[in-house]
Motif scaffolding. Structure first.
Motif, PDB file in Angstrom:
ATOM      1  N   TYR A   1       0.858  -1.185   0.000  1.00 15.61           N
ATOM      2  CA  TYR A   1       0.000   0.000   0.000  1.00 15.61           C
ATOM      3  C   TYR A   1       0.894   1.234   0.000  1.00 15.61           C
ATOM      4  N   VAL A   2       0.758   2.068  -1.044  1.00 15.04           N
ATOM      5  CA  VAL A   2       1.515   3.311  -1.167  1.00 15.04           C
ATOM      6  C   VAL A   2       0.617   4.472  -0.775  1.00 15.04           C
ATOM      7  N   SER A   3       1.182   5.424  -0.020  1.00 12.00           N
ATOM      8  CA  SER A   3       0.397   6.556   0.493  1.00 12.00           C
ATOM      9  C   SER A   3       1.200   7.842   0.360  1.00 12.00           C
ATOM     10  N   ASN A   4       0.531   8.894  -0.124  1.00 11.82           N
ATOM     11  CA  ASN A   4       1.145  10.219  -0.226  1.00 11.82           C
ATOM     12  C   ASN A   4       1.161  10.927   1.124  1.00 11.82           C
ATOM     13  N   SER A   5       1.982  11.982   1.206  1.00  8.26           N
ATOM     14  CA  SER A   5       2.030  12.858   2.371  1.00  8.26           C
ATOM     15  C   SER A   5       1.729  14.282   1.913  1.00  8.26           C
ATOM     16  N   GLU A   6       0.602  14.828   2.364  1.00  5.93           N
ATOM     17  CA  GLU A   6       0.185  16.153   1.910  1.00  5.93           C
ATOM     18  C   GLU A   6       0.682  17.231   2.872  1.00  5.93           C
ATOM     19  N   VAL A   7       1.995  17.383   2.957  1.00 11.70           N
ATOM     20  CA  VAL A   7       2.588  18.475   3.720  1.00 11.70           C
ATOM     21  C   VAL A   7       3.524  19.244   2.792  1.00 11.70           C
ATOM     22  N   ASN A   8       3.756  20.518   3.135  1.00 14.98           N
ATOM     23  CA  ASN A   8       4.584  21.384   2.305  1.00 14.98           C
ATOM     24  C   ASN A   8       5.385  22.324   3.215  1.00 14.98           C
ATOM     25  N   PRO A   9       6.741  22.218   3.206  1.00 17.82           N
ATOM     26  CA  PRO A   9       7.532  21.277   2.405  1.00 17.82           C
ATOM     27  C   PRO A   9       7.579  19.903   3.064  1.00 17.82           C
ATOM     28  N   GLY A  10       8.235  18.974   2.432  1.00 19.25           N
ATOM     29  CA  GLY A  10       8.377  17.622   2.964  1.00 19.25           C
ATOM     30  C   GLY A  10       7.708  16.614   2.066  1.00 19.25           C
ATOM     31  N   GLY A  11       6.402  16.641   2.030  1.00 17.67           N
ATOM     32  CA  GLY A  11       5.621  15.844   1.097  1.00 17.67           C
ATOM     33  C   GLY A  11       6.118  14.432   0.897  1.00 17.67           C
ATOM     34  N   GLY A  12       6.063  13.996  -0.362  1.00 16.94           N
ATOM     35  CA  GLY A  12       6.557  12.685  -0.727  1.00 16.94           C
ATOM     36  C   GLY A  12       5.530  11.587  -0.543  1.00 16.94           C
ATOM     37  N   ALA A  13       6.023  10.349  -0.439  1.00 16.24           N
ATOM     38  CA  ALA A  13       5.149   9.189  -0.309  1.00 16.24           C
ATOM     39  C   ALA A  13       5.907   8.063   0.375  1.00 16.24           C
ATOM     40  N   SER A  14       5.147   7.190   1.038  1.00 11.48           N
ATOM     41  CA  SER A  14       5.710   6.038   1.736  1.00 11.48           C
ATOM     42  C   SER A  14       4.915   4.786   1.377  1.00 11.48           C
TER      43      SER A  14
ATOM     44  N   LEU B   1      -5.981  13.313 -15.775  1.00 13.62           N
ATOM     45  CA  LEU B   1      -5.479  14.112 -14.651  1.00 13.62           C
ATOM     46  C   LEU B   1      -6.539  15.123 -14.218  1.00 13.62           C
ATOM     47  N   THR B   2      -6.689  15.326 -12.902  1.00 13.90           N
ATOM     48  CA  THR B   2      -7.570  16.363 -12.380  1.00 13.90           C
ATOM     49  C   THR B   2      -6.752  17.513 -11.818  1.00 13.90           C
ATOM     50  N   GLU B   3      -7.419  18.669 -11.698  1.00 19.43           N
ATOM     51  CA  GLU B   3      -6.767  19.906 -11.252  1.00 19.43           C
ATOM     52  C   GLU B   3      -7.583  20.519 -10.116  1.00 19.43           C
ATOM     53  N   ASP B   4      -6.942  20.717  -8.967  1.00 16.63           N
ATOM     54  CA  ASP B   4      -7.666  21.156  -7.778  1.00 16.63           C
ATOM     55  C   ASP B   4      -7.610  22.667  -7.593  1.00 16.63           C
ATOM     56  N   VAL B   5      -8.350  23.373  -8.448  1.00 18.03           N
ATOM     57  CA  VAL B   5      -8.598  24.805  -8.302  1.00 18.03           C
ATOM     58  C   VAL B   5     -10.059  25.039  -8.691  1.00 18.03           C
ATOM     59  N   PRO B   6     -10.676  26.152  -8.244  1.00 18.69           N
ATOM     60  CA  PRO B   6     -12.105  26.356  -8.503  1.00 18.69           C
ATOM     61  C   PRO B   6     -12.472  26.444  -9.979  1.00 18.69           C
ATOM     62  N   ASN B   7     -11.521  26.818 -10.845  1.00 19.39           N
ATOM     63  CA  ASN B   7     -11.794  26.897 -12.282  1.00 19.39           C
ATOM     64  C   ASN B   7     -10.858  25.957 -13.036  1.00 19.39           C
ATOM     65  N   GLY B   8     -10.675  24.764 -12.465  1.00 18.61           N
ATOM     66  CA  GLY B   8      -9.729  23.812 -13.038  1.00 18.61           C
ATOM     67  C   GLY B   8     -10.263  23.088 -14.257  1.00 18.61           C
ATOM     68  N   CYS B   9      -9.412  22.234 -14.811  1.00 24.63           N
ATOM     69  CA  CYS B   9      -9.742  21.497 -16.019  1.00 24.63           C
ATOM     70  C   CYS B   9      -9.560  20.005 -15.797  1.00 24.63           C
TER      71      CYS B   9
ATOM     72  N   THR C   1       9.518  16.624  -1.950  1.00 22.50           N
ATOM     73  CA  THR C   1       8.513  17.244  -2.811  1.00 22.50           C
ATOM     74  C   THR C   1       7.524  18.029  -1.957  1.00 22.50           C
ATOM     75  N   ARG C   2       6.477  18.569  -2.587  1.00 25.17           N
ATOM     76  CA  ARG C   2       5.575  19.482  -1.888  1.00 25.17           C
ATOM     77  C   ARG C   2       4.126  19.034  -1.985  1.00 25.17           C
ATOM     78  N   GLN C   3       3.485  18.889  -0.853  1.00 22.40           N
ATOM     79  CA  GLN C   3       2.039  18.717  -0.775  1.00 22.40           C
ATOM     80  C   GLN C   3       1.526  17.662  -1.760  1.00 22.40           C
TER      81      GLN C   3
ATOM     82  N   VAL D   1       0.200  21.988  -5.719  1.00 24.67           N
ATOM     83  CA  VAL D   1       0.688  23.353  -5.561  1.00 24.67           C
ATOM     84  C   VAL D   1       0.712  23.991  -6.942  1.00 24.67           C
ATOM     85  N   ASP D   2       0.767  25.323  -6.967  1.00 28.99           N
ATOM     86  CA  ASP D   2       0.841  26.036  -8.238  1.00 28.99           C
ATOM     87  C   ASP D   2       2.057  25.569  -9.028  1.00 28.99           C
ATOM     88  N   ARG D   3       1.846  25.172 -10.270  1.00 23.75           N
ATOM     89  CA  ARG D   3       2.885  24.644 -11.161  1.00 23.75           C
ATOM     90  C   ARG D   3       3.586  23.433 -10.517  1.00 23.75           C
TER      91      ARG D   3
END
Length: 382
Positions: free
Chosen positions: A91-104, A184-192, A124-126, A144-146
Motif C-alpha cells: 500500500y503506497v500513500s502520499n504525504s500532503e505536507v509542504n515542504p516535505g511531502g513525498g510518499a511512503s 489528470l484532475t486539477e484542484d482549483v475552482p476553475n480547473g480542467c 517534494t511538496r504537498q 501546488v501552483d505549477r
C-alpha cells in the motif's frame, strides 16, 4: 446518467489492481439517489472509532510519527493505491505536507502482516492524490501552483519527475490502457480535466498534454485540445485552450472500462466521462438528491471495487466513505467517529478485493501529525 458498465478485479502488468468487464450498459438514468446500502446499516463504532456494517472489522496499520516496521509513518497521509507483491501486496500513500511531502509504502505478506515500511518519494511538496499505473508505478502529484507529477517505484527504487505531464495544481491521475493515455484532475475552482498522451505507452518522459473542451452544461459531448505549453508559464495550462471545460475543484479519479469518474469538491459532484462516445454527464450531485438528505458531501478521493461499486471518501461531511452502486444508489459504507477536523483519504482495495485501506489525514488531533491509516476487512461484494 448511463448505467455504469462496471468491472471485476484482476491483476495486470506489474501487479496493479485493475478491472475487467462484468455488466453491460443500460439505459439513461438520473444521477445516483439516496437508498439502502447493499451492506446494511452501520453498527456502533468499534474500538477504533469506525462504524461499519455487520461482518466487517477494522484495524490501525500506521500512525503519523510512530514506528511501523522500523519506519516513522509520514504526516498527513493522502492518496493511495495497492500493488500486488507476490502473495502479498504493497500500500503506497502520499504525504500532503509542504515542504516535505513525498510518499511512503507499507508491505504486507499473504497473511496481511506488515513486513516492511519505507519512503518511495522525498523532497517534494504537498503530495495529495495520484494514480497507479499498469506497469507497476505510482504517480504522486503535487497540489501546488505549477506542481509536478512524480513517477515512483512502490518497491523503493528511484522516483522520476515527469514535467511533460504538465505543471499545474495536480490532484489525481488514472491510466486508460485502451487509449494508452493518463487522465489528470486539477484542484482549483476553475480547473480542467486533462489527458496526457505518452509518445510511447509506459514511458512518461515525453508526450502531449491535452484538455477537455466542452460547453458550460453538466452533460454533452466533448473534444480534446492540445495545451501548447505544459510548463504553464507565463500562462497557466487551464487558460491556454479556448473552450476548455471548467470544473470546481477536481479531486479523486477512477478509470474502468471506457469510463473515467472524478469528483469536484466545490460543488459536491461525481462526474462520468464516457470515453467510448466522447460524452460526459453527472453520476452524482448532492443538490439533485430528491429523496431525503444527500448522504454524500465533501466528495474527495474515489476508487472502485471488484463488484462495480464506486467508493467515494469525504473531506468533511460525516467523515464517511460512501458507495455508489451500479444501480445508482448512494449510501454510507463506513463512518469515522470523533474525527470531525479530519478528512478521509486514499481508499484502495487489495488485489483479492477483500481488504480496503484508507487514512484519516488528521486523525483525532486535527493536525497533520495525527494521521491514522486503517485496514477494513470483510465480505466485500465481488
Amino acid at each position: 446518467m448511463k448505467r455504469r458498465n462496471f468491472l471485476r478485479a484482476a491483476v495486470i502488468g506489474a501487479g496493479v489492481t485493475a478491472f475487467g468487464n462484468t455488466l453491460t450498459p443500460g439505459a439513461m438514468a438520473a444521477p445516483a439517489q439516496n437508498g439502502p446500502s447493499p451492506y446494511g446499516a452501520l453498527r456502533a463504532a468499534d474500538a477504533n472509532g469506525i462504524r461499519l456494517p455487520a461482518g466487517f472489522t477494522s484495524r490501525v496499520v500506521a500512525r503519523s510519527g510512530q514506528q511501523v516496521a522500523g519506519y516513522a509513518w509520514h504526516s498527513a497521509p493522502d492518496g493511495g493505491a495497492v500493488f500486488a507483491d507476490g502473495d502479498g501486496w504493497i500500500y503506497v500513500s502520499n504525504s500532503e505536507v509542504n515542504p516535505g511531502g513525498g510518499a511512503s509504502a507499507l508491505r504486507f505478506d499473504a497473511n496481511a502482516t506488515i513486513t516492511d515500511a519505507y519512503r518511495v518519494l522525498s523532497g517534494t511538496r504537498q503530495n495529495c492524490a495520484g494514480g497507479a499505473m499498469p506497469w507497476g508505478r505510482w504517480l504522486s502529484c503535487e497540489e501546488v501552483d505549477r506542481g509536478f507529477v512524480y513517477e515512483t517505484d512502490p518497491w523503493g527504487g528511484a522516483a522520476v519527475q515527469r514535467p511533460a505531464m504538465g505543471r499545474f495544481t495536480h490532484e489525481a491521475a488514472a491510466a486508460d490502457p485502451v487509449r494508452q493515455v493518463i487522465y489528470l484532475t486539477e484542484d482549483v475552482p476553475n480547473g480542467c480535466f486533462y489527458r496526457f498522451v505518452p509518445t510511447a505507452w509506459g514511458d512518461l518522459a515525453a508526450g502531449t498534454l491535452q484538455v477537455l473542451v466542452a460547453g458550460s452544461a453538466t452533460s454533452g459531448s466533448f473534444t480534446w485540445g492540445t495545451v501548447p505549453d505544459p510548463g504553464g508559464s507565463p500562462t497557466v495550462t487551464r487558460d491556454q485552450v479556448s473552450g476548455a471545460k471548467r470544473f470546481n475543484g477536481g479531486e479523486g479519479l477512477h478509470y474502468a472500462n471506457d469510463t473515467a469518474w472524478f469528483t469536484t469538491k466545490g460543488d459536491n459532484r461525481v462526474w462520468q466521462v464516457n470515453l467510448a462516445d466522447d460524452t460526459f454527464e453527472l453520476a452524482y450531485d448532492d443538490s439533485l438528491v430528491t429523496n431525503g438528505s444527500a448522504p454524500l458531501t465533501g466528495v474527495d478521493n474515489v476508487t472502485g471495487s471488484s463488484s462495480g461499486d464506486l467508493f467515494v471518501a469525504e473531506d468533511g461531511g460525516n467523515m464517511e466513505i460512501c458507495i455508489i452502486t451500479p444501480d445508482d444508489i448512494v449510501a454510507p459504507f463506513l463512518r469515522v467517529s470523533g474525527q470531525s477536523a479530519s478528512e478521509i483519504t486514499g481508499p484502495a482495495f487489495t488485489p483479492a478485493g477483500d481488504r480496503l485501506y484508507f487514512s484519516s489525514q488528521r486523525g483525532t488531533t486535527g493536525s497533520s501529525s495525527g494521521g491514522i491509516t486503517y485496514e477494513v476487512t470483510g465480505p466485500f461484494r465481488r
